[in-house]
Design an enzyme around this catalytic site. Sequence first.
Site, PDB file in Angstrom:
ATOM      1  CG  ASN A  10       7.293  -5.041   3.081  1.00  0.00           C
ATOM      2  OD1 ASN A  10       6.743  -6.123   3.272  1.00  0.00           O
ATOM      3  ND2 ASN A  10       6.782  -3.888   3.500  1.00  0.00           N
ATOM      4  CE  LYS A  12       4.522  -2.776   0.942  1.00  0.00           C
ATOM      5  NZ  LYS A  12       4.000  -1.477   0.581  1.00  0.00           N
ATOM      6  CG  HIS A  96       5.094  -1.065   6.525  1.00  0.00           C
ATOM      7  ND1 HIS A  96       3.967  -0.574   5.900  1.00  0.00           N
ATOM      8  CD2 HIS A  96       6.072  -1.080   5.588  1.00  0.00           C
ATOM      9  CE1 HIS A  96       4.266  -0.313   4.629  1.00  0.00           C
ATOM     10  NE2 HIS A  96       5.539  -0.611   4.417  1.00  0.00           N
ATOM     11  CD  GLU A  98       1.509  -1.125   3.202  1.00  0.00           C
ATOM     12  OE1 GLU A  98       1.825  -2.308   3.416  1.00  0.00           O
ATOM     13  OE2 GLU A  98       1.887  -0.488   2.189  1.00  0.00           O
ATOM     14  CD  GLU A 168       8.962   1.800   4.026  1.00  0.00           C
ATOM     15  OE1 GLU A 168       9.436   1.230   3.051  1.00  0.00           O
ATOM     16  OE2 GLU A 168       7.985   1.360   4.662  1.00  0.00           O
ATOM     17  N   GLY A 174       4.005   2.759  -2.745  1.00  0.00           N
ATOM     18  CA  GLY A 174       3.118   2.140  -3.730  1.00  0.00           C
ATOM     19  C   GLY A 174       2.460   3.131  -4.672  1.00  0.00           C
ATOM     20  CB  SER A 214       7.777   4.709  -5.428  1.00  0.00           C
ATOM     21  OG  SER A 214       6.396   4.597  -5.143  1.00  0.00           O
TER      22      SER A 214
HETATM   23  P1  PGA Z   1       6.799   0.372  -2.393  1.00  0.00           P
HETATM   24  O1  PGA Z   1       6.627  -0.062  -0.853  1.00  0.00           O
HETATM   25  O2  PGA Z   1       8.244   0.130  -2.770  1.00  0.00           O
HETATM   26  O3  PGA Z   1       5.845  -0.510  -3.152  1.00  0.00           O
HETATM   27  O4  PGA Z   1       6.453   1.824  -2.480  1.00  0.00           O
HETATM   28  C1  PGA Z   1       7.643   0.174   0.086  1.00  0.00           C
HETATM   29  C2  PGA Z   1       7.219  -0.319   1.461  1.00  0.00           C
HETATM   30  O5  PGA Z   1       6.054  -0.143   1.830  1.00  0.00           O
HETATM   31  O6  PGA Z   1       8.022  -0.887   2.216  1.00  0.00           O
END
Ligand code: PGA
Length: 260
Positions: A10, A12, A96, A98, A168, A174, A214
Amino acid sequence: MKKRPFVAGNWKMNMTVPMTRAWFEEWLRLSPGPEDAEMVVCPPYTSLWEAARRSTGTGIWLGAQNLYWEEAGAFTGEVSGPMLADAGCRYVIIGHSERRQYFGETEATVQKRIAAAIRAGLRPIVCVGETLPQREAGQTLEVIQAQLEGGLSGFTGETIGGFIFAYEPVWAIGTGRTATPEQAQEVHQAVRGRLAQKIGKPAAGCVIILYGGSVKPSNAYDLFRKPDIDGFLVGGASLEAAPFAEIVKESIRAYYKEVN
Ligand code: PGA
């Protein structure tokens, strides 16, 4: 029965067109081989076209990060399912955290987007996950169940069988803080258990459930060894081809350890 790994990146709101081109050039040098894993990247809309051109023959499929539920019309700034399919997408991430956190995504909008994805022939990657306060209050499974219910209601067993779920935990996205394989397995097992009630155990066993938060080359192997973890949704570590390829390779290594 362990399934071959499914690893999605992803990107983003990252990766310009030249960066996308460079990513695929690097990928071609590293490719772990399409036969052993399903590999997907989800670029921003502006890089989809370039990614579609560059991904041909690389074993990588494309996904989008969101879609709007109407097919066309006066919806300034939105992109529809048929447009994504037309641009070469096979998958689309929906709900997601976010989007839930910054853009007001709710169970109702998640449901509309899932339905639109299916109409356009896209496979939805439906995200669920708890926040840190929710985990600390012991509400993790409750929160996940509620998000699942929202995503699933209104769909029949056959349709749900084609969904992909991504667990997630918000506190792991992140942050560099990954759920332990045991923490992730507990939630994945609960998700599969709920799916089994809804669509039967054999069908639930075939549903792909990804872990995200992560994920890196160093933790992919141990996570993938868990019985209900079928692959990963990778954010930061997918922005460069090398760590993404390493995650794929580590998943394949864990897969063969499990099936042999
Ligand atoms: P990350 O994000 O691997 O940077 O933690 C995962 C995601 O939000 O899909």
